[in-house]
Write an enzyme that holds these catalytic residues in place. Structure first.
Site, PDB file in Angstrom:
ATOM      1  N   GLU A  36     115.885  51.631 -51.835  1.00  0.00           N
ATOM      2  CA  GLU A  36     116.830  51.776 -50.710  1.00  0.00           C
ATOM      3  C   GLU A  36     117.996  50.816 -50.936  1.00  0.00           C
ATOM      4  O   GLU A  36     117.802  49.631 -51.167  1.00  0.00           O
ATOM      5  CB  GLU A  36     116.131  51.491 -49.373  1.00  0.00           C
ATOM      6  CG  GLU A  36     117.057  51.418 -48.168  1.00  0.00           C
ATOM      7  CD  GLU A  36     117.961  52.634 -47.987  1.00  0.00           C
ATOM      8  OE1 GLU A  36     117.432  53.766 -47.898  1.00  0.00           O
ATOM      9  OE2 GLU A  36     119.199  52.472 -47.951  1.00  0.00           O
ATOM     10  N   GLY A  41     115.300  53.177 -43.015  1.00  0.00           N
ATOM     11  CA  GLY A  41     115.363  54.148 -41.909  1.00  0.00           C
ATOM     12  C   GLY A  41     116.540  55.090 -42.032  1.00  0.00           C
ATOM     13  O   GLY A  41     116.572  56.130 -41.370  1.00  0.00           O
ATOM     14  N   GLY A  42     117.545  54.735 -42.863  1.00  0.00           N
ATOM     15  CA  GLY A  42     118.649  55.654 -43.133  1.00  0.00           C
ATOM     16  C   GLY A  42     119.532  55.934 -41.931  1.00  0.00           C
ATOM     17  O   GLY A  42     119.640  55.128 -40.996  1.00  0.00           O
ATOM     18  N   THR A  43     120.156  57.097 -41.940  1.00  0.00           N
ATOM     19  CA  THR A  43     121.183  57.461 -40.953  1.00  0.00           C
ATOM     20  C   THR A  43     120.628  57.526 -39.540  1.00  0.00           C
ATOM     21  O   THR A  43     121.192  56.945 -38.609  1.00  0.00           O
ATOM     22  CB  THR A  43     121.784  58.833 -41.323  1.00  0.00           C
ATOM     23  OG1 THR A  43     122.224  58.793 -42.678  1.00  0.00           O
ATOM     24  CG2 THR A  43     122.953  59.176 -40.410  1.00  0.00           C
ATOM     25  N   CYS A  44     119.540  58.245 -39.351  1.00  0.00           N
ATOM     26  CA  CYS A  44     119.036  58.496 -37.994  1.00  0.00           C
ATOM     27  C   CYS A  44     118.785  57.182 -37.260  1.00  0.00           C
ATOM     28  O   CYS A  44     119.244  56.976 -36.135  1.00  0.00           O
ATOM     29  CB  CYS A  44     117.766  59.336 -38.061  1.00  0.00           C
ATOM     30  SG  CYS A  44     117.095  59.702 -36.434  1.00  0.00           S
ATOM     31  N   HIS A 447     105.063  74.370 -12.205  1.00  0.00           N
ATOM     32  CA  HIS A 447     106.100  74.239 -11.187  1.00  0.00           C
ATOM     33  C   HIS A 447     106.123  72.804 -10.671  1.00  0.00           C
ATOM     34  O   HIS A 447     105.070  72.208 -10.478  1.00  0.00           O
ATOM     35  CB  HIS A 447     105.805  75.191 -10.018  1.00  0.00           C
ATOM     36  CG  HIS A 447     106.767  75.000  -8.886  1.00  0.00           C
ATOM     37  ND1 HIS A 447     108.033  75.544  -8.911  1.00  0.00           N
ATOM     38  CD2 HIS A 447     106.664  74.312  -7.716  1.00  0.00           C
ATOM     39  CE1 HIS A 447     108.669  75.197  -7.805  1.00  0.00           C
ATOM     40  NE2 HIS A 447     107.868  74.445  -7.062  1.00  0.00           N
TER      41      HIS A 447
HETATM   42  C1  LIG Z   1     126.166  60.283 -35.255  1.00  0.00           C
HETATM   43  C2  LIG Z   1     124.964  61.091 -35.682  1.00  0.00           C
HETATM   44  C3  LIG Z   1     124.046  61.503 -34.732  1.00  0.00           C
HETATM   45  C4  LIG Z   1     122.941  62.257 -35.120  1.00  0.00           C
HETATM   46  N1  LIG Z   1     122.061  62.673 -34.159  1.00  0.00           N
HETATM   47  C5  LIG Z   1     121.009  63.429 -34.509  1.00  0.00           C
HETATM   48  C6  LIG Z   1     120.067  63.852 -33.537  1.00  0.00           C
HETATM   49  O1  LIG Z   1     120.197  63.557 -32.343  1.00  0.00           O
HETATM   50  N2  LIG Z   1     119.007  64.603 -33.935  1.00  0.00           N
HETATM   51  C7  LIG Z   1     118.842  64.947 -35.243  1.00  0.00           C
HETATM   52  O2  LIG Z   1     117.860  65.629 -35.561  1.00  0.00           O
HETATM   53  N3  LIG Z   1     119.712  64.548 -36.197  1.00  0.00           N
HETATM   54  C8  LIG Z   1     120.798  63.809 -35.858  1.00  0.00           C
HETATM   55  N4  LIG Z   1     121.658  63.389 -36.818  1.00  0.00           N
HETATM   56  C9  LIG Z   1     121.400  63.767 -38.217  1.00  0.00           C
HETATM   57  C10 LIG Z   1     120.323  62.868 -38.833  1.00  0.00           C
HETATM   58  O3  LIG Z   1     120.694  61.510 -38.688  1.00  0.00           O
HETATM   59  C11 LIG Z   1     120.162  63.202 -40.313  1.00  0.00           C
HETATM   60  O4  LIG Z   1     119.947  64.586 -40.450  1.00  0.00           O
HETATM   61  C12 LIG Z   1     118.984  62.459 -40.921  1.00  0.00           C
HETATM   62  O5  LIG Z   1     119.106  61.065 -40.761  1.00  0.00           O
HETATM   63  C13 LIG Z   1     118.896  62.794 -42.413  1.00  0.00           C
HETATM   64  O6  LIG Z   1     117.849  62.090 -42.974  1.00  0.00           O
HETATM   65  P1  LIG Z   1     117.666  61.999 -44.547  1.00  0.00           P
HETATM   66  O7  LIG Z   1     116.274  61.564 -44.724  1.00  0.00           O
HETATM   67  O8  LIG Z   1     118.082  63.240 -45.213  1.00  0.00           O
HETATM   68  O9  LIG Z   1     118.710  60.906 -45.031  1.00  0.00           O
HETATM   69  P2  LIG Z   1     119.161  59.495 -44.485  1.00  0.00           P
HETATM   70  O10 LIG Z   1     118.492  59.154 -43.211  1.00  0.00           O
HETATM   71  O11 LIG Z   1     120.641  59.483 -44.481  1.00  0.00           O
HETATM   72  O12 LIG Z   1     118.607  58.469 -45.570  1.00  0.00           O
HETATM   73  C14 LIG Z   1     119.110  58.403 -46.869  1.00  0.00           C
HETATM   74  C15 LIG Z   1     118.919  56.991 -47.387  1.00  0.00           C
HETATM   75  O13 LIG Z   1     119.156  56.992 -48.788  1.00  0.00           O
HETATM   76  C16 LIG Z   1     119.820  55.799 -49.136  1.00  0.00           C
HETATM   77  N5  LIG Z   1     120.500  56.053 -50.411  1.00  0.00           N
HETATM   78  C17 LIG Z   1     121.449  56.972 -50.672  1.00  0.00           C
HETATM   79  N6  LIG Z   1     121.798  56.954 -51.965  1.00  0.00           N
HETATM   80  C18 LIG Z   1     121.043  55.992 -52.557  1.00  0.00           C
HETATM   81  C19 LIG Z   1     120.948  55.495 -53.880  1.00  0.00           C
HETATM   82  N7  LIG Z   1     121.693  55.988 -54.866  1.00  0.00           N
HETATM   83  N8  LIG Z   1     120.065  54.491 -54.127  1.00  0.00           N
HETATM   84  C20 LIG Z   1     119.293  53.980 -53.140  1.00  0.00           C
HETATM   85  N9  LIG Z   1     119.345  54.425 -51.870  1.00  0.00           N
HETATM   86  C21 LIG Z   1     120.201  55.412 -51.581  1.00  0.00           C
HETATM   87  C22 LIG Z   1     120.747  55.550 -47.964  1.00  0.00           C
HETATM   88  O14 LIG Z   1     121.133  54.192 -47.880  1.00  0.00           O
HETATM   89  C23 LIG Z   1     119.878  55.992 -46.780  1.00  0.00           C
HETATM   90  O15 LIG Z   1     119.172  54.914 -46.227  1.00  0.00           O
HETATM   91  C24 LIG Z   1     122.766  62.607 -36.472  1.00  0.00           C
HETATM   92  C25 LIG Z   1     123.665  62.166 -37.441  1.00  0.00           C
HETATM   93  C26 LIG Z   1     124.760  61.411 -37.059  1.00  0.00           C
HETATM   94  C27 LIG Z   1     125.719  60.940 -38.106  1.00  0.00           C
END
Ligand SMILES: Cc1cc2nc3c(=O)[nH]c(=O)nc-3n(C[C@H](O)[C@H](O)[C@H](O)COP(=O)(O)OP(=O)(O)OC[C@H]3O[C@@H](n4cnc5c(N)ncnc54)[C@H](O)[C@@H]3O)c2cc1C
Ligand SMILES: NC(=O)c1ccc[n+]([C@@H]2O[C@H](COP(=O)([O-])OP(=O)(O)OC[C@H]3O[C@@H](n4cnc5c(N)ncnc54)[C@H](O)[C@@H]3O)[C@@H](O)[C@H]2O)c1
Length: 462
Positions: A36, A41-44, A447
């Site tokens: 990582e 935990g990434g984007t979510c 209900h």
């Molecule tokens: C503002 C916003 C609100 C959202 N709200 C919702 C919601 O309410 N409900 C919903 O279902 N979805 C929502 N989403 C979408 C959701 O966040 C994503 O679909 C989800 O997080 C994708 O998960 P993932 O596992 O594909 O990747 P991510 O969670 O993005 O994880 C990818 C990880 O890989 C790492 N990484 C990338 N490249 C490399 C590399 N070369 N080397 C090492 N590490 C790397 C990154 O740092 C990141 O931690 C929202 C998105 C945004 C932007």
């Protein structure tokens, strides 16, 4: 350069799919590495669902407080927003979750956690740039869970101005005077209502003639009306968007058919889509070719064209939600570990838009069903005729169910209304169980709930 450390499996990215996959493979006896580069935990967890839904909750509290007298409750003064406190609450939600994911990963059986940026050297070897130098890792199985980031398209004048995205807008501890949001879809609309409820002037600029182009027209129109009633301004059909500095502010050229040609904002948020994090993985060294939008092509079981490499989550273009990324983990793990086979094409589309009231969606819209050649029956009902909504004093929106007229199959539903994000699951569960519309209509529901009206809506479909 160090010799490569050998693992049974390497996972790039600790997002929604990656961490869960690591646990499952480790429990099955594999030696796993998770790489990582930024936040566990990434984007979510860090810049997506969790912080935004924490802000939605604060915005709802403000909205309800302003409406307190509707419920016979007196507040005894103005409702104020303490933005640093709102931000602190949001940060706590996200940071706690991030810490929990890290603790979970570091405690996993058979799992080595590496912090750094991974790149391919060959189909079975990666280099990782860490704070203490480069590492080399090899494995016969590599799983890419790299996620995505906000698009910043090369729009006229964009280089001359500062814009916000989903990451930087979450760092604000002040309320913008006038926030101009470019893009009228999930991200744009959730933030539009959040900031409006915190007291900002908000204008949404959208290039299409209507919001949320994937939804049925009456759903788009109802959402626009709900947000306009809160004072959010919309500039639709904004075909030629441009930017220019305007003193301390930013001028956003919209060039719409009607209205002023420029909106002056104190801040601009870009919410015009996402791009996958696939451009800095050196995928050519693995022999992987991206599609024209930068996604990693995969088959129904999420395997890439290169044996031993899979792609999960937002980077494969097969889903853009946390629940689709999580389902990708389930599919890959089940197929790899010899459980009952699972496929992407088995899942039913479902998502919610977390404005207030929320939009819960499953399956096809009416327009999609007709386009796919279905003869449809459609039932709908305004939320003003849903008892629970009336009792709660939250009667905005509508519910709608789409049925195949020949087979009686449930094709889809939209519930825009209080509790719509939860209530829509009764249609989803029925669809997953291949229940007919009549079967669902004959089910007794509790209900007083929003869901209990779904049988009535089906009964009235024509
Ligand atoms: C503002 C916003 C609100 C959202 N709200 C919702 C919601 O309410 N409900 C919903 O279902 N979805 C929502 N989403 C979408 C959701 O966040 C994503 O679909 C989800 O997080 C994708 O998960 P993932 O596992 O594909 O990747 P991510 O969670 O993005 O994880 C990818 C990880 O890989 C790492 N990484 C990338 N490249 C490399 C590399 N070369 N080397 C090492 N590490 C790397 C990154 O740092 C990141 O931690 C929202 C998105 C945004 C932007
Ligand atoms: N509630 C949720 O589940 C949730 C919430 C937020 C984000 N997300 C995920 O994040 C993804 C991205 O969301 P998003 O809203 O950024 O993107 P999107 O792709 O859904 O929508 C982009 C919007 O911007 C408009 N647009 C594109 N280019 C434009 C331009 N140059 N000028 C003006 N408007 C323009 C499009 O017409 C569209 O309405 C979603 O697909 C979703 O999967 C999910």
């Amino acid at each position: 350069m160090s010799t490569a450390q050998a693992f049974d499996a390497i996972i790039i990215g600790a997002g929604q799919a990656g961490s869960a996959l690591a646990e499952k493979l480790g429990a099955a006896g594999m030696k796993v590495a998770v790489i990582e580069r930024k936040h566990f935990g990434g984007t979510c967890v860090n810049t997506g669902c969790m912080p935004t839904k924490a802000l939605v909750a604060s915005a709802y509290a403000a909205h309800l407080a302003r409406r307190a007298s509707d419920f016979g409750v007196s507040i005894g003064g103005e409702v104020g927003i303490d933005m640093p406190a709102v931000k602190a609450r949001k940060d706590k939600v996200a940071l706690t979750a991030r810490g929990n994911v890290e603790k979970w990963l570091r405690g996993m059986k058979g799992c080595t956690v590496i912090q750094g940026h991974a790149r391919f050297e060959s189909p079975t070897e990666l280099s990782v740039a860490t704070a203490s130098g480069e590492l080399r890792l090899t494995a016969p199985k590599i799983f890419i869970n790299a996620g995505g980031r906000a698009l910043r398209p090369d729009m006229p004048g964009i280089a001359a101005v500062k814009t916000l995205d989903n990451v930087s807008v979450l760092e604000l501890d002040r309320v913008p005077e006038h926030l101009v949001i470019v893009g009228g879809s999930y991200i744009g609309l959730e933030f539009a209502q959040i900031w409006r409820r915190f007291g900002a002037r908000v204008t949404v600029v959208e290039k299409s003639p209507r919001l949320l182009g994937r939804e049925d027209e009456e759903v788009s129109a109802a959402i626009q009306a709900i947000l306009e009633a809160e004072g959010i301004a919309f500039r639709l059909s904004a075909e030629c968007i441009s930017f220019r500095p305007h003193g301390e502010q930013i001028g956003v050229g919209v060039n719409c058919e009607n209205g002023a040609p420029e909106v002056i904002g104190s801040d601009v948020l870009l919410a015009v889509g996402r791009r996958p994090n696939t451009d800095d993985l050196r995928l050519e060294k693995a022999g992987i070719t991206l599609d024209e939008r930068g996604y990693i092509p995969v088959n129904d079981e999420l395997a890439t064209a290169v044996p031993g490499i899979w792609a999960l989550g937002d980077c494969n273009g097969r889903g853009a939600f946390t629940h689709t990324s999580w389902n990708d983990f389930e599919i890959v793990a089940a197929n790899l570990l010899g459980e009952a086979p699972r496929r992407v094409s088995d899942r039913i589309d479902c998502y919610a838009l977390f404005i207030d009231p929320p939009l819960g969606r499953v399956g096809m819209t009416e327009a999609q069903a007709r386009k796919a050649g279905h003869k449809v029956r459609v039932g709908s009902r305004p939320m003003s005729r849903v008892g629970r909504a009336v009792e709660k004093g939250e009667t905005l929106g509508l519910m709608k169910v789409v049925i195949d007229a020949d087979s009686d199959a449930l094709l889809g539903a939209a519930i825009l209304g209080v509790g719509g994000d939860e209530a829509v699951h009764s249609v989803l569960a029925a669809m997953a169980a291949r229940q007919t519309a009549t079967g669902l209509a004959h089910t007794v529901l509790i209900h007083p709930t929003v869901a209990e009206l779904i049988p009535t809506v089906i009964g009235g479909a024509s």
